[in-house]
Design a protein around this motif. Structure first.
Motif, PDB file in Angstrom:
ATOM      1  N   ASN A 507       0.818  -1.216   0.000  1.00 45.56           N
ATOM      2  CA  ASN A 507       0.000   0.000   0.000  1.00 45.56           C
ATOM      3  C   ASN A 507       0.850   1.263   0.000  1.00 45.56           C
ATOM      4  O   ASN A 507       2.033   1.242   0.359  1.00 45.56           O
ATOM      5  CB  ASN A 507      -0.899   0.032   1.244  1.00 45.56           C
ATOM      6  CG  ASN A 507      -1.869  -1.116   1.270  1.00 45.56           C
ATOM      7  OD1 ASN A 507      -2.677  -1.263   0.378  1.00 45.56           O
ATOM      8  ND2 ASN A 507      -1.782  -1.947   2.309  1.00 45.56           N
ATOM      9  N   LYS A 509       0.431   4.865   1.965  1.00 45.02           N
ATOM     10  CA  LYS A 509      -0.324   5.458   3.061  1.00 45.02           C
ATOM     11  C   LYS A 509      -0.057   6.960   3.089  1.00 45.02           C
ATOM     12  O   LYS A 509       1.096   7.388   2.949  1.00 45.02           O
ATOM     13  CB  LYS A 509       0.070   4.829   4.401  1.00 45.02           C
ATOM     14  CG  LYS A 509      -0.221   3.334   4.473  1.00 45.02           C
ATOM     15  CD  LYS A 509       0.200   2.771   5.827  1.00 45.02           C
ATOM     16  CE  LYS A 509      -0.083   1.275   5.900  1.00 45.02           C
ATOM     17  NZ  LYS A 509       0.328   0.716   7.209  1.00 45.02           N
ATOM     18  N   GLY A 541      -9.199   1.998  -1.905  1.00 48.31           N
ATOM     19  CA  GLY A 541      -8.575   2.344  -0.640  1.00 48.31           C
ATOM     20  C   GLY A 541      -9.591   2.625   0.448  1.00 48.31           C
ATOM     21  O   GLY A 541     -10.792   2.359   0.301  1.00 48.31           O
ATOM     22  N   ASN A 556      -6.343  10.188   7.445  1.00 43.01           N
ATOM     23  CA  ASN A 556      -5.422   9.141   7.011  1.00 43.01           C
ATOM     24  C   ASN A 556      -6.101   8.306   5.934  1.00 43.01           C
ATOM     25  O   ASN A 556      -7.237   7.861   6.129  1.00 43.01           O
ATOM     26  CB  ASN A 556      -5.019   8.240   8.184  1.00 43.01           C
ATOM     27  CG  ASN A 556      -4.423   9.034   9.332  1.00 43.01           C
ATOM     28  OD1 ASN A 556      -3.727  10.012   9.112  1.00 43.01           O
ATOM     29  ND2 ASN A 556      -4.694   8.605  10.552  1.00 43.01           N
ATOM     30  N   SER A 558      -5.258   5.284   2.623  1.00 43.18           N
ATOM     31  CA  SER A 558      -4.309   4.387   1.971  1.00 43.18           C
ATOM     32  C   SER A 558      -4.985   3.721   0.782  1.00 43.18           C
ATOM     33  O   SER A 558      -6.222   3.629   0.728  1.00 43.18           O
ATOM     34  CB  SER A 558      -3.806   3.325   2.955  1.00 43.18           C
ATOM     35  OG  SER A 558      -4.862   2.510   3.389  1.00 43.18           O
TER      36      SER A 558
END
Length: 562
Positions: A507, A509, A541, A556, A558
């Protein structure tokens, strides 16, 4: 006719139900109660057997915490019997049952389990592992009394490792206990550590004080520990006194029925009683052989108990299969009746369904058209928001924060927004200009919002982060970041913005934070934020928002690399 068939079906199902075995419901686990009773009466093999059964019953009822408790008790029984490898294996099984538990009861079980792993590792002379597990036990301890015990255990293993100075603070912490038995243990170990660390220190007053407390308590194993320390203290000072304490150590071990402690006593007696060296050595060898036989017997015994329980479970499974086979004919009959009733009911309802079908199709067509109109409106609303609103606001922010930008550069930016606005109705409109290196593009975007009032910080925006990321995904990420920065500029009153990137094996992030006023749940439902959620979902995501007000904003998200 239908009523008659339903009555037949009810009778068949009722008779089938009666022939099935009753389901076990565990409100009070009698196997666990029996195990506790046998354990308290020091009948270890029976206790182990019923703990094993209780564990399986708890697992059947999906109570992993109670199953772990039963498993930990099994591991402790194995450790007390000298089956240290088997005990470690059982404790690790309990650890998996508690892996995702965070409540205080489970933490208490986890602390006890780590303590048992430490005891077993210590007896296998794997002192580094013992220290690690004792510290994990201390970290997970819930009760203050247990914390004092684990501090004492850590100090004890550190003494064994020769790390006396490191052991002393743990033992001093253990001395704060209000339990006299635990206090005597900690005091005995503390005095030993102080003496071994500094030979000028006199441990005798503390050894004798601990011995006095233990003499009143009547715990022979604790007495054994005091006699061992006193013997070791006098062995280089007065052989006669040291030998006397070694023999007292043997007597306490015999009274406590502890073969390992008797062996430790004979190790001292052999070298202190040189006249009877041969006799004592033979006793030592015989006792050592007896201990090995006991350990091997314990290993085989608990393995056989587990085998017996598993065999019984297998036999019960076979019996259930036989019972199911005997019910096949009845089940087939039930299926046939159910099928017949289904056909009749279907024939009875099909006419009504047929009448409603055309109305449903018309309604469905109407809903599909309405949904198509809404989706079209949403699609063009999103394009107008991204291309026109955010594009113009970005140009405005660039002009506001960078006064040295030339007139031609500003006109180029506006012409770029204008050209994209003209083509907004085309589905194949390009997301963005990909001629610019993406990590530089992000850095430039963030710089537009940096001024005397807002300090922007960029971390981890390296070329490698964006390797093998598709143009579509990068365009979506860019729009999300631009949306966040514009919202910050408009609403947050932040004086610092931090943007950090990380790339893992699977991933990418992205961590956004600012020092503004934050957002509330109602703001999350608005168009801009909803567009961010839709974008990150489009690229597979996930995104989270920290909604606490007056604490700034954290976002946040990802998305997968491939």
């Amino acid at each position: 006719m239908i009523r008659v068939l339903l009555l037949i079906l009810f009778l068949l199902l009722y008779s089938c139900k009666k022939s099935q075995p009753d389901k076990v419901t565990l409100l009070n686990n009698s196997s666990h109660d029996k195990a506790n009773e046998f354990r308290d009466n020091q009948i270890s093999d029976s206790a182990f057997y019923y703990y094993n059964i209780a564990k399986d019953e708890y697992l059947l009822n999906k109570d992993s915490s109670k199953a772990a408790q039963a498993t930990i008790n099994m591991a402790i029984i194995q450790s007390n019997s000298g089956d240290y490898f088997g005990s470690i294996e059982t404790s690790l099984e309990a650890d998996t049952l508690l892996a995702k538990k965070k409540d205080s009861i489970s933490k208490g079980f986890l602390a006890a389990n780590y303590n048992n792993l430490a005891v077993a590792s210590n007896n296998l002379k794997n002192y580094d592992e013992a220290e690690k597990f004792y510290k994990l036990a201390l970290d997970n301890a819930v009760k203050l009394k247990n914390k004092f015990i684990y501090c004492n255990n850590i100090g004890d293993v550190l003494i064994t490792k020769g790390e006396y100075q490191t052991a002393i603070p743990y033992l001093q912490a253990a001395l704060k206990t209000t339990d006299s038995v635990d206090y005597a243990r900690a005091l005995n170990n503390w005095a030993r550590a102080k003496y071994l660390e500094n030979q000028n220190f006199n441990p005798l007053p503390f050894y004798n004080r601990a011995l006095n407390i233990r003499s009143k308590g009547g715990n022979k194993l604790d007495l054994n520990s005091s006699f061992a320390n006193l013997c070791d203290y006098y062995k280089d000072k007065d052989n006669r006194i040291a030998l006397a304490y070694a023999k007292k150590m043997e007597g306490a071990a015999i009274a406590a029925n502890s073969l390992p402690d008797r062996l430790q006593a004979f190790k001292r007696i052999i070298f202190l009683d040189s006249k009877n060296y041969q006799i004592n050595f033979q006793k030592f060898t015989s006792l050592n052989d007896e201990i090995q036989l006991e350990v091997n017997r314990a290993k085989n015994q608990y393995a056989l108990i587990r085998y017996g329980v598993e065999k019984s479970k297998a036999e019960n499974s076979i019996l259930k299969v036989d019972q199911l086979e005997s019910q096949k004919k009845l089940i087939y009959l039930v299926i046939a009746v159910v099928g017949l009733i289904t056909i009749i009911i279907f024939a009875n309802l099909s006419y009504k369904k047929r009448r409603k079908r055309l109305e449903q199709e018309k309604e469905l067509l109407k809903q599909e058209k309405e949904l198509e109109v809404k989706n079209t409106e949403l699609k063009y609303s999103k394009k107008v928001h991204d291309v026109v609103a955010n594009g113009i606001y970005q140009v405005m922010t660039k002009l506001e924060n960078h006064l040295d930008i030339s007139r031609d550069e500003t006109l180029d930016d506006l012409e770029y927004v204008y050209n994209r606005s003209r083509n907004i109705s085309y589905d194949n409109i390009k997301n963005d200009d990909h001629s610019e290196v993406f990590h530089e593009k992000i850095a430039k975007l963030l710089s537009y919002f940096n001024n005397d009032e807002v300090n922007t910080i960029l971390i981890g925006n390296e070329v490698e982060v964006w390797e093998d990321i598709s143009d579509f995904n990068k365009a979506e990420v860019y729009q999300i970041l631009r949306e966040l920065l514009i919202n910050m500029k408009k609403h947050s009153k932040a004086d610092r913005v931090t943007l950090r990137f990380e790339r893992t094996f699977e991933n990418v992030k992205v961590f956004y934070s600012d020092t503004g006023i934050g957002i509330n749940n109602e703001t999350i439902l608005k168009n801009g934020v909803r567009n961010m959620v839709n974008r990150i979902e489009n690229i597979g995501g996930s995104i989270t928002f920290e909604t606490q007000t007056e604490n700034g904003l954290e976002v946040n998200f990802s998305f997968p690399i491939s």
